[in-house]
Structure formats: structure tokens, C-alpha cells
Design a protein around this motif. Structure first.
Motif, PDB file in Angstrom:
ATOM      1  N   LEU A   7       0.849  -1.186   0.000  1.00 30.28           N
ATOM      2  CA  LEU A   7       0.000   0.000   0.000  1.00 30.28           C
ATOM      3  C   LEU A   7       0.881   1.230   0.000  1.00 30.28           C
ATOM      4  N   LYS A   8       0.630   2.118  -0.945  1.00 30.68           N
ATOM      5  CA  LYS A   8       1.343   3.386  -0.969  1.00 30.68           C
ATOM      6  C   LYS A   8       0.562   4.409  -0.164  1.00 30.68           C
ATOM      7  N   LEU A   9       1.224   5.026   0.778  1.00 37.07           N
ATOM      8  CA  LEU A   9       0.551   6.008   1.619  1.00 37.07           C
ATOM      9  C   LEU A   9       0.636   7.365   0.946  1.00 37.07           C
ATOM     10  N   GLU A  10      -0.511   7.872   0.503  1.00 39.55           N
ATOM     11  CA  GLU A  10      -0.511   9.144  -0.200  1.00 39.55           C
ATOM     12  C   GLU A  10      -1.409  10.153   0.507  1.00 39.55           C
ATOM     13  N   ASP A  11      -2.655   9.808   0.683  1.00 36.97           N
ATOM     14  CA  ASP A  11      -3.608  10.732   1.276  1.00 36.97           C
ATOM     15  C   ASP A  11      -4.189  10.112   2.529  1.00 36.97           C
ATOM     16  N   ARG A  12      -3.859  10.694   3.678  1.00 37.32           N
ATOM     17  CA  ARG A  12      -4.316  10.131   4.947  1.00 37.32           C
ATOM     18  C   ARG A  12      -5.843  10.130   5.062  1.00 37.32           C
ATOM     19  N   ASN A  13      -6.508  11.056   4.385  1.00 39.84           N
ATOM     20  CA  ASN A  13      -7.964  11.126   4.475  1.00 39.84           C
ATOM     21  C   ASN A  13      -8.636   9.918   3.845  1.00 39.84           C
ATOM     22  N   THR A  14      -7.972   9.304   2.886  1.00 32.94           N
ATOM     23  CA  THR A  14      -8.560   8.140   2.225  1.00 32.94           C
ATOM     24  C   THR A  14      -7.787   6.864   2.562  1.00 32.94           C
ATOM     25  N   LYS A  18      -8.130   2.970   1.084  1.00 24.24           N
ATOM     26  CA  LYS A  18      -7.065   2.262   0.373  1.00 24.24           C
ATOM     27  C   LYS A  18      -6.796   0.911   1.041  1.00 24.24           C
ATOM     28  N   VAL A  19      -6.762   0.916   2.376  1.00 18.26           N
ATOM     29  CA  VAL A  19      -6.582  -0.331   3.114  1.00 18.26           C
ATOM     30  C   VAL A  19      -7.740  -1.273   2.815  1.00 18.26           C
ATOM     31  N   CYS A  20      -8.943  -0.736   2.805  1.00 19.16           N
ATOM     32  CA  CYS A  20     -10.134  -1.533   2.544  1.00 19.16           C
ATOM     33  C   CYS A  20     -10.067  -2.166   1.157  1.00 19.16           C
ATOM     34  N   ASN A  21      -9.629  -1.412   0.170  1.00 13.38           N
ATOM     35  CA  ASN A  21      -9.537  -1.938  -1.195  1.00 13.38           C
ATOM     36  C   ASN A  21      -8.523  -3.072  -1.288  1.00 13.38           C
ATOM     37  N   VAL A  22      -7.389  -2.913  -0.593  1.00 13.99           N
ATOM     38  CA  VAL A  22      -6.354  -3.957  -0.600  1.00 13.99           C
ATOM     39  C   VAL A  22      -6.893  -5.227   0.051  1.00 13.99           C
ATOM     40  N   LEU A  23      -7.539  -5.076   1.198  1.00  7.06           N
ATOM     41  CA  LEU A  23      -8.060  -6.242   1.920  1.00  7.06           C
ATOM     42  C   LEU A  23      -9.216  -6.889   1.164  1.00  7.06           C
ATOM     43  N   GLU A 126      -5.957   7.604 -14.018  1.00  3.24           N
ATOM     44  CA  GLU A 126      -5.485   6.224 -13.952  1.00  3.24           C
ATOM     45  C   GLU A 126      -5.529   5.715 -12.513  1.00  3.24           C
ATOM     46  N   ASP A 127      -6.047   6.549 -11.611  1.00  2.00           N
ATOM     47  CA  ASP A 127      -6.147   6.190 -10.207  1.00  2.00           C
ATOM     48  C   ASP A 127      -7.483   5.495  -9.949  1.00  2.00           C
ATOM     49  N   PRO A 128      -7.473   4.201  -9.610  1.00  4.48           N
ATOM     50  CA  PRO A 128      -8.733   3.480  -9.382  1.00  4.48           C
ATOM     51  C   PRO A 128      -9.598   4.112  -8.292  1.00  4.48           C
ATOM     52  N   GLU A 129      -8.949   4.723  -7.277  1.00  6.06           N
ATOM     53  CA  GLU A 129      -9.716   5.343  -6.193  1.00  6.06           C
ATOM     54  C   GLU A 129     -10.555   6.517  -6.728  1.00  6.06           C
ATOM     55  N   VAL A 130      -9.928   7.346  -7.558  1.00  6.01           N
ATOM     56  CA  VAL A 130     -10.626   8.488  -8.154  1.00  6.01           C
ATOM     57  C   VAL A 130     -11.737   7.981  -9.068  1.00  6.01           C
ATOM     58  N   PHE A 131     -11.427   6.951  -9.845  1.00  8.29           N
ATOM     59  CA  PHE A 131     -12.407   6.393 -10.774  1.00  8.29           C
ATOM     60  C   PHE A 131     -13.626   5.872 -10.021  1.00  8.29           C
ATOM     61  N   VAL A 132     -13.382   5.124  -8.943  1.00 11.09           N
ATOM     62  CA  VAL A 132     -14.481   4.524  -8.177  1.00 11.09           C
ATOM     63  C   VAL A 132     -15.434   5.592  -7.666  1.00 11.09           C
ATOM     64  N   ASN A 160     -24.049  -1.434  -1.464  1.00 13.26           N
ATOM     65  CA  ASN A 160     -23.129  -1.606  -0.342  1.00 13.26           C
ATOM     66  C   ASN A 160     -22.123  -2.699  -0.670  1.00 13.26           C
ATOM     67  N   GLY A 161     -20.851  -2.345  -0.579  1.00 12.23           N
ATOM     68  CA  GLY A 161     -19.835  -3.364  -0.775  1.00 12.23           C
ATOM     69  C   GLY A 161     -19.135  -3.317  -2.105  1.00 12.23           C
ATOM     70  N   PHE A 162     -18.696  -4.492  -2.545  1.00 10.36           N
ATOM     71  CA  PHE A 162     -17.774  -4.559  -3.672  1.00 10.36           C
ATOM     72  C   PHE A 162     -18.338  -4.254  -5.044  1.00 10.36           C
ATOM     73  N   PRO A 163     -19.685  -4.208  -5.259  1.00 15.37           N
ATOM     74  CA  PRO A 163     -20.141  -3.911  -6.626  1.00 15.37           C
ATOM     75  C   PRO A 163     -19.534  -2.655  -7.232  1.00 15.37           C
ATOM     76  N   GLN A 164     -19.290  -1.634  -6.421  1.00 12.73           N
ATOM     77  CA  GLN A 164     -18.720  -0.397  -6.969  1.00 12.73           C
ATOM     78  C   GLN A 164     -17.191  -0.436  -7.039  1.00 12.73           C
ATOM     79  N   GLN A 165     -16.588  -1.523  -6.553  1.00  8.17           N
ATOM     80  CA  GLN A 165     -15.136  -1.563  -6.458  1.00  8.17           C
ATOM     81  C   GLN A 165     -14.480  -2.365  -7.568  1.00  8.17           C
ATOM     82  N   THR A 166     -15.248  -2.775  -8.568  1.00 11.01           N
ATOM     83  CA  THR A 166     -14.676  -3.623  -9.611  1.00 11.01           C
ATOM     84  C   THR A 166     -13.494  -2.994 -10.357  1.00 11.01           C
ATOM     85  N   PRO A 167     -13.401  -1.654 -10.489  1.00  7.04           N
ATOM     86  CA  PRO A 167     -12.207  -1.107 -11.147  1.00  7.04           C
ATOM     87  C   PRO A 167     -10.907  -1.465 -10.426  1.00  7.04           C
ATOM     88  N   THR A 168     -10.990  -1.737  -9.109  1.00  4.55           N
ATOM     89  CA  THR A 168      -9.786  -2.126  -8.368  1.00  4.55           C
ATOM     90  C   THR A 168      -9.562  -3.628  -8.435  1.00  4.55           C
TER      91      THR A 168
END
Length: 216
Positions: A7-14, A18-23, A126-132, A160-168
Motif C-alpha cells: 500500500l502506498k501512503l498518499e492521502d491520509r484522508n482516504t 485504500k486499506v479496505c480496497n487492498v483487503l 489512472e487512479d482506481p480510487e478516483v475512478f471509483v 453496499n460493498g464490492f459492486p462499486q469496487q470492480t475497477p480495483t
């Protein structure tokens, strides 16, 4: 416990997102076994973060049905049921189709401008977080003018949950989604509610099938 998470630590607010997406990705890909205990201290060390974002991420994953938080045991990975995924996407395809058909005739020029802005944001990142985040807003805006409260409530539950996370989770998902979003926008802009609804339904079905295939 998998040691291949990074995990790259970039923005503490998110950070917890980011941890959630990795897990989430690790759970869906089978890096963690059903019934396996997720130990916060080990996850924090593996991801090089504090326990706070780990705790926040695990609570979110519990709301998504991927883990269960048990007293004195912590987070336990729940079995992933492919049939659940199929059900979620089939329901979304049908319910959002109806909501879009009811919403599109009443979308304003301002709504359409916002849709185009969100679409361009997804195309230019190209950032999946921004895209999501933009993708969630895009789909929410498509059904914004639907006045059927119960229908919108059902859809929100399915979101609720992973349906919106498919880009990651799916390689190439962002590029393919952008192409489909463009088609949807053109139909919306032409005030063709039937075509808009059908395209949204097909978009959701295609994504669900790709997710199932990736986990099979």
C-alpha cells in the motif's frame, strides 16, 4: 496471513479506503481463507500503517458482508458465495434499468453537464480510487430524478460493498467502463430513456459476469 499486500501512503484522508480496497481484493482473490482470522497487528505491520485505518477498513468490510467481527476473536473472513455475486448483479441490472428509465426524462441540463464532467474525470484518471468515486456519482446521478423511494432504497442496499469496487479488482475494467459510459451518456443526452436503461442494465450485467469469471 498473506505478506504480499502493499500500500502506498498518499492521502491520509482516504487511507482506510485504500486499506479496505487492498483487503477486499485479497479476500475476493482467495488470499485469505474463509474462516481465517484477520489480526489487526499483523495487517498493520504488513501494510505499514497504524491500527486505526485497519479497524475502519474492517468495519466497512463487515458492512459489505466480507468479514464478521466477533467479540474476543476480531475479524473473521466469511465464505465468498459466487451465487451471492450473481444475485446482486442480476438484481442491480433489473432495478437500475427501471430507475434509469424513470429518471432520464426528468434529468436537467445541469444534471447532464455533471454527468459529462464525471465521465471526463473517469476518462482522464489512472487512479482506481478516483475512478471509483466518480463512477459511484455517475450511477447515482443517472437515477437522481427517479421518484420511487422504495426502488432507490433497494438499489442503495445492493450498492453496499464490492459492486462499486470492480475497477480495483478487474484488469481493463476502467477502459471498458469508460466506453460504456460514453454510450450511456449519448442516450441520456438524446433523452432516449429506453436505450439509456438498456445500456445501463447491460453494463451492470457485463461487469458482474466479468467479476464472477475472475473469481471462478
Amino acid at each position: 496471513m498473506s505478506k504480499h499486500l502493499n500500500l502506498k501512503l498518499e492521502d491520509r484522508n482516504t487511507l482506510h479506503l485504500k486499506v479496505c480496497n487492498v483487503l477486499r481484493k485479497a479476500i475476493l482473490q482467495g488470499d485469505f481463507e474463509p474462516g481465517e482470522r484477520l489480526i489487526q497487528s499483523e495487517l498493520a505491520e504488513s501494510l505499514d500503517v497504524s491500527r486505526m485505518p485497519i479497524r475502519e477498513a474492517l468495519r466497512k468490510l463487515e458492512s459489505e458482508g466480507l468479514v464478521k467481527l466477533e467479540p474476543h476473536r476480531g475479524a473473521i473472513v466469511k465464505p465468498m458465495n459466487i451465487e451471492d455475486i450473481k444475485e446482486i448483479y442480476q438484481l442491480r441490472a433489473n432495478l437500475e434499468k427501471l430507475a434509469v428509465e424513470l429518471s432520464v426524462p426528468d434529468l436537467t441540463e445541469g444534471d447532464k453537464h455533471e454527468l459529462k464532467t464525471l465521465m471526463e474525470e473517469m476518462e482522464n484518471t489512472e487512479d482506481p480510487e478516483v475512478f471509483v468515486e466518480a463512477n459511484i456519482s455517475f450511477h447515482q446521478l443517472l437515477i437522481k430524478r427517479c421518484t420511487w423511494g422504495r426502488l432507490l432504497s433497494f438499489i442503495e442496499t445492493l450498492w453496499n460493498g464490492f459492486p462499486q469496487q470492480t475497477p480495483t479488482l478487474l484488469p481493463g475494467q476502467m477502459k471498458l467502463s469508460n466506453q460504456e459510459h460514453q454510450q450511456i451518456f449519448e442516450a441520456v443526452n438524446a433523452k432516449n430513456e429506453s436505450k439509456s436503461a438498456t445500456l445501463v442494465s447491460e453494463h451492470i450485467k457485463r461487469t458482474g459476469e466479468a467479476l464472477v469469471n475472475s473469481l471462478g
